[in-house]
Scaffold this active site. Structure first.
Site, PDB file in Angstrom:
ATOM      1  N   LYS A  98      10.074   3.940   5.116  1.00 56.52           N
ATOM      2  CA  LYS A  98       8.801   4.191   5.803  1.00 56.52           C
ATOM      3  C   LYS A  98       7.988   5.131   4.949  1.00 56.52           C
ATOM      4  CE  LYS A  98       7.175   3.026   9.932  1.00 56.52           C
ATOM      5  NZ  LYS A  98       7.667   1.837  10.628  1.00 56.52           N
TER       6      LYS A  98
HETATM    7  N1  GLU Z   1       5.849  -1.312  10.570  1.00 55.43           N
HETATM    8  C1  GLU Z   1       6.592  -2.356  11.197  1.00 55.43           C
HETATM    9  C2  GLU Z   1       7.809  -1.814  11.917  1.00 55.43           C
HETATM   10  O1  GLU Z   1       7.839  -0.666  12.319  1.00 55.43           O
HETATM   11  C3  GLU Z   1       6.928  -3.489  10.245  1.00 55.43           C
HETATM   12  C4  GLU Z   1       7.598  -3.125   8.978  1.00 55.43           C
HETATM   13  C5  GLU Z   1       7.715  -4.303   8.013  1.00 55.43           C
HETATM   14  O2  GLU Z   1       7.223  -5.374   8.358  1.00 55.43           O
HETATM   15  O3  GLU Z   1       8.281  -4.127   6.948  1.00 55.43           O
HETATM   16  O4  GLU Z   1       8.746  -2.515  12.198  1.00 55.43           O
END
Ligand code: GLU
Length: 449
Positions: A139
């Site tokens: 993240k």
């Molecule tokens: N931000 C999204 C999540 O929290 C998607 C992350 C992604 O698609 O890599 O799952």
């Protein structure tokens, strides 16, 4: 057996390098691991620890699982439209490198911190392992207020952030995606900046891109659709009928709006909705098409004719069958959990329920479909986007949705089955399934050198 520094071997997560003694004498030192400190890390690590306690994990493996493997903090200048230079702080945390490249979104928000990214990266690891995706979790984000930046400033910020984290990202290293306040537009800038650095177009460097740049059909609706697929099947297993269920949704963005539309199409009655500016309540159900038209014209839900106004948090407490937090973290707390009037909570947001609230809901026999399962449709379709980019062959929206549905329902089945077998909550079962998988990967790769 106690170790020299006093920790029990099963619980020990760090080497016994005498830290306890060092800390006792050097008050100015911070305890190892405190770099991840944040309210959200406390939640994510408590969930991890209580599930790991139930699994019979080899302590030699467990010691390697919790803390993020790699984190990068960057401070970088951005030229504002008025010519001023401002410094922004960004992060990218890669939680586990044991299973392929890492995967996770990028968010722009004032509260972004290393500890917040660490918690969200850990949840991404859990999500990917639970869904059987060949990724570890990651993240990242930039601490900023995106509502105060112009599109041109957001573009310069995105491009500079991308080049700052360039050394640790890439299609086989770490693949970013949208998260809070980022979407297709930012992913296009991201993909372009990455591609400029390597000298050729690299669509597979990021997911959530526009389709014309190698994005997948169906990515935008994917998280919401995943929520609906798992909820549909769950409701059936509980012996309920989706049609006629009263649903309250906090959040009317990329996820909440899709969930509201899809559920009302399936006959559920949406009795409350909320966005950043406030909520609306209609005990006999809202006309979701009319709500969409209202928001398209007025930007926010407030003022929607025929509905009672409520605060953003007030909608959590309206009488309903299914409550869907689809906005921010830590919305259901020890303070409001005793007042919820629902039978089921479905966590479309990441981390919307605090551990104290979780215990209250368990005591009150309100089941919680956890975030790592409920909202995993998003990252599953990101995986399918990455696969299509690599194979240079694309599927239509139906094919993508059906593949995602299959993966989400398989994970749901494993979670419900383990929860029944072991008599644990769905959250605990989801964590256990996921931890077992990535612990096995870590065990098999063993320790280098
Ligand atoms: N931000 C999204 C999540 O929290 C998607 C992350 C992604 O698609 O890599 O799952």
């Amino acid at each position: 057996m106690m170790r020299p520094n006093g920790s029990e071997p099963g619980r020990e997560r760090r080497g016994s390098g005498g830290w306890a003694d060092v800390l006792a004498h050097e008050q100015h030192l911070v305890a190892p691991g405190s770099e991840w400190r944040s309210a959200l890390w406390a939640v994510a690590s408590e969930q991890f620890n209580s599930a790991a306690d139930r699994l019979d994990l080899d302590p030699q493996v467990r010691v390697r699982l919790l803390d993020p493997r790699r984190a990068l903090t960057v401070n970088f200048p951005v030229r504002r439209d008025n010519g001023d230079i401002e410094i922004f702080t960004g992060y990218r945390v890669q939680h586990t490198l044991a299973i392929g490249p890492t995967k996770g979104g990028i968010r722009y928000a004032p509260g972004v911190s290393l500890g917040e990214c660490a918690a969200l990266a850990l949840w991404m690891t859990i999500k990917c392992a639970l869904l059987g995706l060949p990724f570890g979790g990651a993240k990242g984000g930039v601490r900023c207020d995106p509502t105060r930046l112009s599109p041109a400033e957001l573009e310069r910020l995105t491009r500079r952030y991308t080049s700052e984290i360039f050394p640790i990202i890439g299609p086989d290293r770490d693949i970013p995606a949208p998260d809070m306040a980022t979407g297709e537009r930012e992913m296009a800038w991201f993909m372009d900046t990455y591609s400029q650095q390597v000298g050729h177009g690299v669509p597979e460097s990021v997911t959530g891109k526009p389709v014309v740049l190698g994005g997948t059909a169906g990515r935008q609706a994917a998280t919401g659709l995943g929520v609906v697929f798992s909820l549909e099947t769950l409701v059936e297993r509980l012996g309920w009928r989706l049609a006629g269920q009263r649903v309250a949704i906090q959040g009317f963005g990329n996820v909440g709006a899709v969930v509201a539309g899809e559920l009302s199409r399936r006959g559920a009655s949406i009795v409350a909705l909320a966005d950043v500016a406030g909520g609306i309540v209609a005990p006999n159900g809202l006309d979701i098409d009319a709500v969409h038209a209202w928001v398209a014209e007025h930007r926010f839900l407030r003022g929607f004719p025929g509905a009672e106004p409520k605060t953003q948090n007030g909608v959590l407490e309206v009488p309903c069958d299914i409550l869907i937090p689809a906005a921010l973290e830590a919305q259901i707390t020890a303070e409001n959990a005793p007042r919820l009037q629902c039978r089921l909570v479905v966590e479309a947001a990441n981390g919307p329920t605090t551990p104290e609230a979780d215990r209250i809901l368990t005591d009150r026999r309100i089941n919680v479909l956890p975030d790592v399962l409920a909202n995993a449709g998003g990252v599953t379709v990101s995986y399918l986007e990455w696969v299509q980019d690599q194979q240079k062959y694309f599927w239509d929206a139906d094919e993508v949705a059906q593949r995602m549905r299959g993966q989400v329902l398989e994970a749901l089945d494993r979670v419900l089955t383990l929860a029944d077998e072991r008599g644990v909550t769905w959250r605990m079962a989801a964590q256990m399934v996921a931890i077992q998988r990535f612990a096995e990967a870590a065990r098999l790769r063993a320790v280098y050198p």
